[in-house]
Design a protein around this motif. Sequence first.
Motif, PDB file in Angstrom:
ATOM      1  N   ASN A 219       0.846  -1.185   0.000  1.00  0.00           N
ATOM      2  CA  ASN A 219       0.000   0.000   0.000  1.00  0.00           C
ATOM      3  C   ASN A 219       0.884   1.238   0.000  1.00  0.00           C
ATOM      4  O   ASN A 219       1.941   1.258   0.627  1.00  0.00           O
ATOM      5  CB  ASN A 219      -0.927   0.030   1.219  1.00  0.00           C
ATOM      6  CG  ASN A 219      -2.078   1.003   1.046  1.00  0.00           C
ATOM      7  OD1 ASN A 219      -2.470   1.333  -0.067  1.00  0.00           O
ATOM      8  ND2 ASN A 219      -2.633   1.467   2.149  1.00  0.00           N
TER       9      ASN A 219
ATOM     10  N   ASP B  38      -8.036   2.908   2.509  1.00  0.00           N
ATOM     11  CA  ASP B  38      -9.047   2.035   1.930  1.00  0.00           C
ATOM     12  C   ASP B  38      -8.453   0.655   1.648  1.00  0.00           C
ATOM     13  O   ASP B  38      -7.524   0.543   0.842  1.00  0.00           O
ATOM     14  CB  ASP B  38      -9.562   2.665   0.629  1.00  0.00           C
ATOM     15  CG  ASP B  38     -10.649   1.861  -0.056  1.00  0.00           C
ATOM     16  OD1 ASP B  38     -10.963   0.732   0.396  1.00  0.00           O
ATOM     17  OD2 ASP B  38     -11.186   2.359  -1.057  1.00  0.00           O
TER      18      ASP B  38
ATOM     19  N   HIS C  13      -9.486  -1.638  -0.162  1.00  0.00           N
ATOM     20  CA  HIS C  13      -9.666  -2.018  -1.571  1.00  0.00           C
ATOM     21  C   HIS C  13      -8.562  -1.477  -2.475  1.00  0.00           C
ATOM     22  O   HIS C  13      -8.441  -1.885  -3.619  1.00  0.00           O
ATOM     23  CB  HIS C  13     -11.045  -1.586  -2.068  1.00  0.00           C
ATOM     24  CG  HIS C  13     -12.158  -2.322  -1.387  1.00  0.00           C
ATOM     25  ND1 HIS C  13     -12.765  -1.848  -0.253  1.00  0.00           N
ATOM     26  CD2 HIS C  13     -12.732  -3.519  -1.651  1.00  0.00           C
ATOM     27  CE1 HIS C  13     -13.678  -2.710   0.139  1.00  0.00           C
ATOM     28  NE2 HIS C  13     -13.683  -3.731  -0.686  1.00  0.00           N
ATOM     29  N   LYS C  14      -7.760  -0.556  -1.960  1.00  0.00           N
ATOM     30  CA  LYS C  14      -6.660  -0.003  -2.756  1.00  0.00           C
ATOM     31  C   LYS C  14      -5.334  -0.719  -2.510  1.00  0.00           C
ATOM     32  O   LYS C  14      -4.345  -0.422  -3.160  1.00  0.00           O
ATOM     33  CB  LYS C  14      -6.520   1.493  -2.485  1.00  0.00           C
ATOM     34  CG  LYS C  14      -7.725   2.265  -3.007  1.00  0.00           C
ATOM     35  CD  LYS C  14      -7.522   3.745  -2.974  1.00  0.00           C
ATOM     36  CE  LYS C  14      -8.745   4.415  -3.593  1.00  0.00           C
ATOM     37  NZ  LYS C  14      -8.638   5.850  -3.609  1.00  0.00           N
TER      38      LYS C  14
ATOM     39  N   ASP D 248      -7.041 -11.872  -1.509  1.00  0.00           N
ATOM     40  CA  ASP D 248      -8.167 -10.958  -1.337  1.00  0.00           C
ATOM     41  C   ASP D 248      -7.972 -10.183  -0.034  1.00  0.00           C
ATOM     42  O   ASP D 248      -8.404 -10.616   1.034  1.00  0.00           O
ATOM     43  CB  ASP D 248      -9.478 -11.749  -1.331  1.00  0.00           C
ATOM     44  CG  ASP D 248     -10.712 -10.859  -1.254  1.00  0.00           C
ATOM     45  OD1 ASP D 248     -10.589  -9.642  -0.962  1.00  0.00           O
ATOM     46  OD2 ASP D 248     -11.822 -11.394  -1.467  1.00  0.00           O
ATOM     47  N   TYR D 249      -7.296  -9.051  -0.143  1.00  0.00           N
ATOM     48  CA  TYR D 249      -6.924  -8.278   1.046  1.00  0.00           C
ATOM     49  C   TYR D 249      -8.129  -7.823   1.870  1.00  0.00           C
ATOM     50  O   TYR D 249      -8.141  -8.026   3.086  1.00  0.00           O
ATOM     51  CB  TYR D 249      -6.040  -7.084   0.663  1.00  0.00           C
ATOM     52  CG  TYR D 249      -5.595  -6.295   1.872  1.00  0.00           C
ATOM     53  CD1 TYR D 249      -4.479  -6.693   2.601  1.00  0.00           C
ATOM     54  CD2 TYR D 249      -6.293  -5.178   2.309  1.00  0.00           C
ATOM     55  CE1 TYR D 249      -4.077  -6.000   3.733  1.00  0.00           C
ATOM     56  CE2 TYR D 249      -5.897  -4.481   3.441  1.00  0.00           C
ATOM     57  CZ  TYR D 249      -4.789  -4.889   4.147  1.00  0.00           C
ATOM     58  OH  TYR D 249      -4.398  -4.215   5.272  1.00  0.00           O
ATOM     59  N   PRO D 250      -9.156  -7.209   1.262  1.00  0.00           N
ATOM     60  CA  PRO D 250     -10.288  -6.767   2.093  1.00  0.00           C
ATOM     61  C   PRO D 250     -10.936  -7.917   2.873  1.00  0.00           C
ATOM     62  O   PRO D 250     -11.264  -7.761   4.050  1.00  0.00           O
ATOM     63  CB  PRO D 250     -11.264  -6.154   1.082  1.00  0.00           C
ATOM     64  CG  PRO D 250     -10.387  -5.716  -0.047  1.00  0.00           C
ATOM     65  CD  PRO D 250      -9.314  -6.778  -0.133  1.00  0.00           C
TER      66      PRO D 250
END
Length: 162
Positions: free
Chosen positions: A45, A116, A118-119, A125-127
């Motif tokens: 990130n 966020d 989702h970024k 699948d991080y979220p």
Amino acid sequence: MSAKQAIKAKNMMYTQQMAHLPFQTIGELLDNVVNVLKPKKYALNIHDKDVDENGVPEEDHVHLMLSFDNARSCTNVAGLLHDKMQYIEAWKGKAANGYAYLVHATQDARSKYQYDPHKVIASFDYPAELKKMEKEASDSVQRKRVQTLLDSLYVGAITKEE
């Protein structure tokens, strides 16, 4: 070889200012991670909204959490990232905390800007994983509370009714 060079870990955090990143783009960094480092799992990130304790914006920087099947030398990983050892941190705690820190979803970082999920660029699948980590952390806190109450009951500090 100094003690710092001999550090090995299964989990590591790479942190570098965007202006000093040894790759032209994040895509090039990720290509290197996938094709050269080949971690079991990774997530990245860009922190572009952090401020210091005086409210002054910090330089944009990247956090890259890496997990390997076997312990790797931090010096070797830094070299494969074309960077210096000082930008690699052997992650001593649970890897989940490192991954959660990418969006400041840790207890110590709750007062910082919340990124966020989702970024986040990740090999998974991080979220969804973040939600799972948060639930596990919440369940752990609840178990500790229950254990504290049971311990208090056992030593007579509280009654069954309380």
